[in-house]
Design an enzyme around this catalytic site. Structure first.
Site, PDB file in Angstrom:
ATOM      1  N   ASP A  60      16.988  38.962  43.870  1.00  0.00           N
ATOM      2  CA  ASP A  60      15.682  39.122  44.520  1.00  0.00           C
ATOM      3  C   ASP A  60      15.349  40.604  44.879  1.00  0.00           C
ATOM      4  O   ASP A  60      14.992  40.669  46.035  1.00  0.00           O
ATOM      5  CB  ASP A  60      15.588  38.338  45.681  1.00  0.00           C
TER       6      ASP A  60
ATOM      7  N   ASN B 151      25.604  43.877  33.668  1.00  0.00           N
ATOM      8  CA  ASN B 151      24.311  44.228  33.936  1.00  0.00           C
ATOM      9  C   ASN B 151      24.397  46.019  33.863  1.00  0.00           C
ATOM     10  O   ASN B 151      25.364  46.381  34.407  1.00  0.00           O
ATOM     11  CB  ASN B 151      23.466  43.483  34.899  1.00  0.00           C
TER      12      ASN B 151
ATOM     13  N   PHE C 113      18.675  49.689  39.053  1.00  0.00           N
ATOM     14  CA  PHE C 113      17.610  49.663  40.472  1.00  0.00           C
ATOM     15  C   PHE C 113      16.183  49.808  39.811  1.00  0.00           C
ATOM     16  O   PHE C 113      15.268  50.394  40.498  1.00  0.00           O
ATOM     17  CB  PHE C 113      17.962  50.650  41.554  1.00  0.00           C
TER      18      PHE C 113
ATOM     19  N   ASN D 125      23.776  50.435  49.850  1.00  0.00           N
ATOM     20  CA  ASN D 125      24.564  50.123  48.619  1.00  0.00           C
ATOM     21  C   ASN D 125      24.964  51.504  47.835  1.00  0.00           C
ATOM     22  O   ASN D 125      23.951  52.340  47.326  1.00  0.00           O
ATOM     23  CB  ASN D 125      23.751  49.211  47.636  1.00  0.00           C
TER      24      ASN D 125
ATOM     25  N   SER E  35      26.567  50.584  43.120  1.00  0.00           N
ATOM     26  CA  SER E  35      26.178  50.328  41.747  1.00  0.00           C
ATOM     27  C   SER E  35      26.612  51.358  40.840  1.00  0.00           C
ATOM     28  O   SER E  35      26.387  52.467  40.900  1.00  0.00           O
ATOM     29  CB  SER E  35      24.548  50.286  41.914  1.00  0.00           C
TER      30      SER E  35
ATOM     31  N   ASN F   9      25.021  51.861  37.994  1.00  0.00           N
ATOM     32  CA  ASN F   9      24.264  52.060  36.998  1.00  0.00           C
ATOM     33  C   ASN F   9      23.186  53.287  37.463  1.00  0.00           C
ATOM     34  O   ASN F   9      22.193  53.251  36.701  1.00  0.00           O
ATOM     35  CB  ASN F   9      23.502  50.796  36.806  1.00  0.00           C
ATOM     36  N   THR F  10      23.662  53.699  38.456  1.00  0.00           N
ATOM     37  CA  THR F  10      22.828  54.898  38.887  1.00  0.00           C
ATOM     38  C   THR F  10      23.713  56.264  38.949  1.00  0.00           C
ATOM     39  O   THR F  10      24.684  56.216  39.830  1.00  0.00           O
ATOM     40  CB  THR F  10      22.320  54.851  40.185  1.00  0.00           C
TER      41      THR F  10
ATOM     42  N   LYS G 198      28.145  48.659  51.379  1.00  0.00           N
ATOM     43  CA  LYS G 198      28.626  47.936  50.048  1.00  0.00           C
ATOM     44  C   LYS G 198      29.514  48.871  49.020  1.00  0.00           C
ATOM     45  O   LYS G 198      28.735  49.757  48.741  1.00  0.00           O
ATOM     46  CB  LYS G 198      27.585  46.870  49.291  1.00  0.00           C
TER      47      LYS G 198
ATOM     48  N   ASN H  86      30.871  45.166  44.646  1.00  0.00           N
ATOM     49  CA  ASN H  86      29.901  45.333  43.897  1.00  0.00           C
ATOM     50  C   ASN H  86      30.688  45.073  42.467  1.00  0.00           C
ATOM     51  O   ASN H  86      31.827  44.535  42.385  1.00  0.00           O
ATOM     52  CB  ASN H  86      29.383  46.724  43.837  1.00  0.00           C
TER      53      ASN H  86
ATOM     54  N   SER I  64      26.837  35.684  39.997  1.00  0.00           N
ATOM     55  CA  SER I  64      26.887  35.318  38.820  1.00  0.00           C
ATOM     56  C   SER I  64      26.935  33.725  38.200  1.00  0.00           C
ATOM     57  O   SER I  64      26.604  33.181  37.503  1.00  0.00           O
ATOM     58  CB  SER I  64      28.009  36.197  37.992  1.00  0.00           C
TER      59      SER I  64
HETATM   60  C1  LIG Z   1      22.000  41.177  37.197  1.00  0.00           C
HETATM   61  C2  LIG Z   1      22.876  41.430  38.526  1.00  0.00           C
HETATM   62  C3  LIG Z   1      22.021  42.395  39.323  1.00  0.00           C
HETATM   63  C4  LIG Z   1      22.845  43.028  40.280  1.00  0.00           C
HETATM   64  N1  LIG Z   1      21.983  43.843  41.209  1.00  0.00           N
HETATM   65  C5  LIG Z   1      22.501  44.490  42.318  1.00  0.00           C
HETATM   66  C6  LIG Z   1      21.692  45.161  43.388  1.00  0.00           C
HETATM   67  O1  LIG Z   1      20.589  45.540  42.929  1.00  0.00           O
HETATM   68  N2  LIG Z   1      22.376  45.742  44.282  1.00  0.00           N
HETATM   69  C7  LIG Z   1      23.669  45.499  44.865  1.00  0.00           C
HETATM   70  O2  LIG Z   1      23.874  45.810  45.642  1.00  0.00           O
HETATM   71  N3  LIG Z   1      24.173  44.382  43.925  1.00  0.00           N
HETATM   72  C8  LIG Z   1      23.719  43.967  42.773  1.00  0.00           C
HETATM   73  N4  LIG Z   1      24.593  43.322  42.005  1.00  0.00           N
HETATM   74  C9  LIG Z   1      25.916  42.957  42.396  1.00  0.00           C
HETATM   75  C10 LIG Z   1      26.037  41.397  43.093  1.00  0.00           C
HETATM   76  O3  LIG Z   1      25.326  41.732  44.286  1.00  0.00           O
HETATM   77  C11 LIG Z   1      27.508  41.334  43.386  1.00  0.00           C
HETATM   78  O4  LIG Z   1      27.877  42.204  44.264  1.00  0.00           O
HETATM   79  C12 LIG Z   1      28.221  41.064  42.045  1.00  0.00           C
HETATM   80  O5  LIG Z   1      27.490  40.610  41.095  1.00  0.00           O
HETATM   81  C13 LIG Z   1      29.604  40.365  42.212  1.00  0.00           C
HETATM   82  O6  LIG Z   1      29.217  39.064  42.618  1.00  0.00           O
HETATM   83  P1  LIG Z   1      29.318  37.680  41.539  1.00  0.00           P
HETATM   84  O7  LIG Z   1      30.365  37.669  40.647  1.00  0.00           O
HETATM   85  O8  LIG Z   1      29.127  36.533  42.484  1.00  0.00           O
HETATM   86  O9  LIG Z   1      28.271  38.313  40.711  1.00  0.00           O
HETATM   87  C14 LIG Z   1      24.014  42.500  40.713  1.00  0.00           C
HETATM   88  C15 LIG Z   1      24.734  41.829  40.003  1.00  0.00           C
HETATM   89  C16 LIG Z   1      24.034  41.286  38.968  1.00  0.00           C
HETATM   90  C17 LIG Z   1      24.609  40.305  38.083  1.00  0.00           C
END
Ligand SMILES: Cc1cc2nc3c(=O)[nH]c(=O)nc-3n(C[C@H](O)[C@H](O)[C@H](O)COP(=O)(O)O)c2cc1C
Length: 354
Positions: free
Chosen positions: A64, A110, A114, A172, A175, A177-178, A213, A242, A315
């Site tokens: 979200d 992914n 951001f 955070n 990530s 991706n930044t 994080k 993450n 996920s």
């Molecule tokens: C599509 C996607 C987008 C994500 N975006 C963020 C993000 O904006 N910020 C963040 O701290 N983690 C983000 N995450 C990481 C998740 O919060 C989590 O740390 C990570 O997916 C591991 O948990 P899971 O295996 O249950 O998905 C993202 C993960 C996914 C799959």
């Protein structure tokens, strides 16, 4: 209310993954996904950071991003929601496609980068929620804009705006991706950043818990350094972890070649090991949120035994849908009862006492 989700689900899974995600958020916004009416088992209630959680199972960040549906997420049965990552200014993120399912491994890759509509819109949504009645425990996950060189300025802006609104905040720095973001995890950079973040919080006159994080891809030295900085800084907690840059063997080669962070089942083992290592380095003195690969109550329980006071997942929702929430909670309660724990808190870090 009629549960339309089973009807929507085949459409969602057949859709392009990013569109499926947008549709899911829309369905939540429109109230098309019914909540879980079952009360939480009493053993799941827990107090962390001085906050009373009805259960320790939260929705992870990234689902979200614009704080559109925190109340609907809580209605699904999650014990807490973590909207974000939000950056001060709106930004589009990376070009599409940037989200890939890996069904054979129950995983996701992914590289969103951001994408979000910026701090002001995010904060106004939380203000509106404050106006109509706060739905439960809602944190906020903050980041920096891609082009911003003064990282601390962006995190501080997020904290100043959101500390009076959110129940907790997550810095955070993990990530993938930044560009350059993860270098903020190095010792000196992290110490300076967390000081700036804590100063920004102090300036708001609040004590909103501040967490950091981290990535799962850290050397032993990184982990020791980060733990020392966390203890030194007086920050309130950590979220571990993450997504990973690793590509385990079970990821098919064509998908393994996609840039981005891997999450889901293959992350369960590695992220839980990192969680356990931090628990040991921190001597159990700092509450930890365990995230990465949870797809069952047994997975959640394993993270709690490794040292998590709270857990999150994302996920598994891609493959299991909202029914996952109730399942994880019921199975977790059964695990606690089986092993004679009256509450989640009693089981936190149990592996380190065995
Ligand atoms: C599509 C996607 C987008 C994500 N975006 C963020 C993000 O904006 N910020 C963040 O701290 N983690 C983000 N995450 C990481 C998740 O919060 C989590 O740390 C990570 O997916 C591991 O948990 P899971 O295996 O249950 O998905 C993202 C993960 C996914 C799959």
């Amino acid at each position: 209310m009629i549960d339309l989700y089973p009807l929507l689900r085949p459409l969602i899974m057949a859709a392009d993954p990013e569109r499926a995600h947008t549709l899911t958020v829309l369905a939540l916004r429109l109230g098309l996904v019914p909540g879980d009416p079952r009360p939480d088992p009493a053993s799941l209630a827990t107090t962390v950071f001085g906050l009373r959680f009805p259960n320790p199972v939260g929705m992870a960040a990234g689902f979200d991003k614009n704080a559109e549906v925190p109340a609907a997420v809580l209605k699904l049965g999650f014990g807490f929601a973590e909207p974000g990552t939000v950056t001060p200014r709106p930004q589009p993120g990376n070009p599409r496609p940037r989200l890939f399912r890996v069904p054979t491994a129950q995983a996701v890759i992914n590289r969103y980068g951001f994408n979000n509509r910026g701090l002001e819109e995010f904060a106004r949504r939380l203000e509106d929620l404050r106006g109509i009645g706060w739905p439960g425990i809602v944190g906020a996950n903050v980041g920096k804009n891609k082009e911003q060189e003064d990282a601390a300025a962006d995190y501080a802006a997020g904290i100043r705006r959101l500390a009076p609104l959110a129940d907790y905040l997550v810095v955070n720095v993990s990530s993938p991706n930044t560009p350059g973001l993860r270098t903020l995890q190095s010792r000196d950079a992290l110490a300076a950043l967390l000081d700036a973040c804590l100063a920004a919080r102090t300036a708001t006159g609040t004590k909103t818990p501040l967490l950091v994080k981290v990535a799962p891809d850290l050397t032993d030295e990184d982990k020791q350094d980060i733990a020392a900085v966390v203890l030194d800084s007086g920050i309130d907690g950590m979220v571990i972890s993450n997504t990973t840059l690793a590509r385990p063997a079970e990821i098919p080669a064509d998908l393994a070649a996609q840039a981005g962070g891997l999450s889901g089942r293959p992350l369960m083992g590695p992220s839980t090991r990192v969680l356990g290592e931090f628990y040991r380095h921190l001597g159990g003195r700092v509450p930890l949120v365990g995230v990465g690969g949870i797809a069952s109550g047994a997975d959640a329980y394993a993270k709690i035994r490794a040292g998590a006071s709270l857990v999150q997942f994302y996920s598994a929702m891609v493959y299991g849908g909202p029914a996952m929430v109730g399942r994880v909670k019921q199975e977790l309660a059964a695990c606690l009862a089986r092993d004679g724990f009256a509450s989640v808190a009693d089981a936190v870090g149990a592996d380190h006492r065995a």
